[in-house]
Write an enzyme that holds these catalytic residues in place. Structure first.
Site, mmCIF file in Angstrom:
data_model
loop_
_atom_site.group_PDB
_atom_site.id
_atom_site.type_symbol
_atom_site.label_atom_id
_atom_site.label_comp_id
_atom_site.label_asym_id
_atom_site.label_seq_id
_atom_site.Cartn_x
_atom_site.Cartn_y
_atom_site.Cartn_z
ATOM 1 N N PRO A 1 -3.685 0.304 18.776
ATOM 2 C CA PRO A 1 -3.453 -0.200 17.408
ATOM 3 C C PRO A 1 -3.618 0.856 16.317
ATOM 4 C CG PRO A 1 -5.559 -0.959 18.252
ATOM 5 C CD PRO A 1 -4.872 -0.288 19.391
ATOM 6 N N TYR B 1 4.294 6.656 10.005
ATOM 7 C CA TYR B 1 3.465 5.497 9.677
ATOM 8 C C TYR B 1 4.279 4.413 8.962
ATOM 9 C CZ TYR B 1 -0.845 3.003 8.445
ATOM 10 O OH TYR B 1 -1.840 2.051 8.340
ATOM 11 N N LYS C 1 1.528 -0.174 15.121
ATOM 12 C CA LYS C 1 2.946 -0.257 15.512
ATOM 13 C C LYS C 1 3.293 -1.485 16.340
ATOM 14 C CE LYS C 1 4.194 3.236 13.317
ATOM 15 N NZ LYS C 1 4.777 2.845 12.031
ATOM 16 N N TYR D 1 -9.100 5.357 7.654
ATOM 17 C CA TYR D 1 -9.238 5.684 9.082
ATOM 18 C C TYR D 1 -10.290 6.791 9.180
ATOM 19 C CZ TYR D 1 -4.722 3.360 10.072
ATOM 20 O OH TYR D 1 -3.702 2.450 10.214
ATOM 21 N N HIS E 1 0.844 -1.198 0.000
ATOM 22 C CA HIS E 1 0.000 0.000 0.000
ATOM 23 C C HIS E 1 0.878 1.245 0.000
ATOM 24 C CE1 HIS E 1 -4.010 -1.820 1.652
ATOM 25 N NE2 HIS E 1 -3.484 -2.537 0.667
#
Ligand code: APR
Ligand code: PHB
Length: 390
Positions: free
Chosen positions: A292, A385, A296, A200, A72
């Site tokens: 979560p 990220y 990580k 998200y 991704h």
């Protein structure tokens, strides 16, 4: 029994350490209290940083990951009914790979079995003894028989509720914790993911996340009260709540179906230090927990095992070298705290907090608006990220 490194726990941390040390000719024994089936039955995370992918390739267990992992280049953040893409590849030149932790655990278990690794499942009442001497030992019972494993070193890869952290004396161990006033209700379904990339969602009813395990298996989460009763969340109620929280186009196109797994997980930030006490090392969830939101948990386990495997390999290959062993805790914690900060920040950005007042809501909305308007803000999010350097 005698080994060089005794490992407690056959989750990703313990299995990856065992495999990396094996490849360097270092003998290990892994003691796991559950059955193999139980360990494989736990549904956990699914997003890998490039560093974790590199570790799995170094461990020679990445063939299936390279075939089936979904690369991704970005993900969406949705709020106010609109989606905003964070372009990871543009800001960092890197991507993340979606591949379930269950699959990683299976690939590692298969590799250890193929190499004749010494993995003991259903090892009961594991105890750590003689830590203050040069040959600490692990004792356990199995099938009613008592066993002991004399080691040079012990790796506590036994997760948040294991015994290894508790072995460090209270006057030495320091812990730092924040428990969040909500949980995540997760559902796994054999349905087509609603989007090619993760979404998200910050919604006034609560956070939601659209993820996946493959092009035909979806993984969704909705924020819920931490004391929710899972029995009260039928599949239909979960799908309905998801569709309320998703932006319209996604809500209209989501493919629903029967859940193959449902669970509620609490959210906490936790760090224990030091991560070494004499010849005992803590790694992975035994030493730290992250909410979560930033994906990580598994990736921090991978970087801990990077530092620990490097230290142990150097020790055995270079005549008892100790400097990397002595710096293990410091090296891990520097990276852990940055991931803890990022996970805490992303959790605050995206969730509805019960005690939020109108000022808090204004700040959260401003943070989201700033993120969508500022390349610099997006770059900062992206580099955290995809994973900060080891
Ligand atoms: N004796 C033997 N085994 C134990 C004991 C014990 N006393 N206590 C715990 N274990 C085992 C657990 O059964 C589990 O299989 O240790 C293992 C720990 O595995 P994880 O909890 O998965 O922790 P870790 O390997 O560090 O992986 C971290 O897992 O929980 C997720 O989100 C987390 O993705 C992250 C990853
Ligand atoms: C998951 O797919 O389980 C997942 C993905 C991203 C997260 C958390 C969980 O931030």
């Amino acid at each position: 029994m005698r080994t060089q490194v005794g490992i407690i726990g056959s989750g990703p941390s313990g299995l990856l350490l065992s495999q990396l040390l094996h490849l360097q000719g270092i003998d290990t024994v892994v003691l796991e209290r559950r059955t193999q089936e139980y360990v494989l039955g736990r549904i956990r995370a699914g997003v890998l940083e490039q560093g974790a992918v590199d570790m799995l390739r170094e461990a020679k267990v990445a063939d299936r990951l390279d075939r089936e992992g979904l690369v991704h280049d970005g993900f969406d953040i949705a709020f106010g009914g609109r989606r905003h893409r964070i372009d990871l590849r543009k800001h960092t030149g890197k991507a993340v790979t979606v591949y379930g932790q269950t699959e990683i655990t299976k690939d590692l278990m298969d590799a250890r079995a193929a190499a004749g690794g010494n993995l003991v499942y259903e090892a009961e009442n594991v105890q750590i003894e003689d830590l203050d001497c040069g040959t600490p030992k692990l004792t356990y019972t199995k099938g009613g028989e008592n066993h002991e494993v004399v080691c040079d070193f012990i790796a506590g890869c036994d997760g948040f509720r294991g015994i290894s952290r508790r072995t460090i004396p209270d006057n030495i161990l320091k812990t730092h914790e924040r428990v969040y006033p909500f949980g995540w209700l997760g559902i796994l379904a054999d349905t087509r993911p609603v989007s090619d990339e993760l979404i998200y969602v910050n919604h006034w009813r609560g956070f939601a996340l659209c993820s996946m395990r493959s092009p035909t298996r979806s993984r969704y989460y909705i924020q819920c009260a931490f004391d929710e009763n899972l029995e009260e969340w039928t599949d239909d109620r979960i799908w309905d709540e998801l569709r309320v929280r998703l932006p319209d186009a996604a809500a209209e196109s989501i493919e629903m179906g029967p859940s193959i797994e449902k669970s509620i997980a609490p959210l906490r930030s936790f760090v224990a230090e030091p991560m070494r006490f004499g010849r005992l090392f803590l790694a992975g969830d035994a030493a730290h927990i992250v909410p979560p939101t930033g994906a990580k948990g598994l990736n921090l386990a991978a970087s801990d095992i990077h530092y620990l495997s490097q230290a142990l390999i150097a020790h055995y290959a270079e005549g008892g070298r100790m400097d990397l062993i002595e710096r293990y805790s410091e090296n891990c914690l520097r990276r852990i705290w940055k991931a803890e900060r990022f996970s805490w920040w992303m959790t605050n950005l995206l969730h509805k907090f019960p005690d939020q007042n109108s000022f808090d809501q204004g700040v959260q909305r401003a943070e989201l608006d700033y993120l969508t308007e500022s390349e610099a803000a997006q770059a900062a999010l992206a580099e955290n990220y995809v994973g900060l350097p080891y």
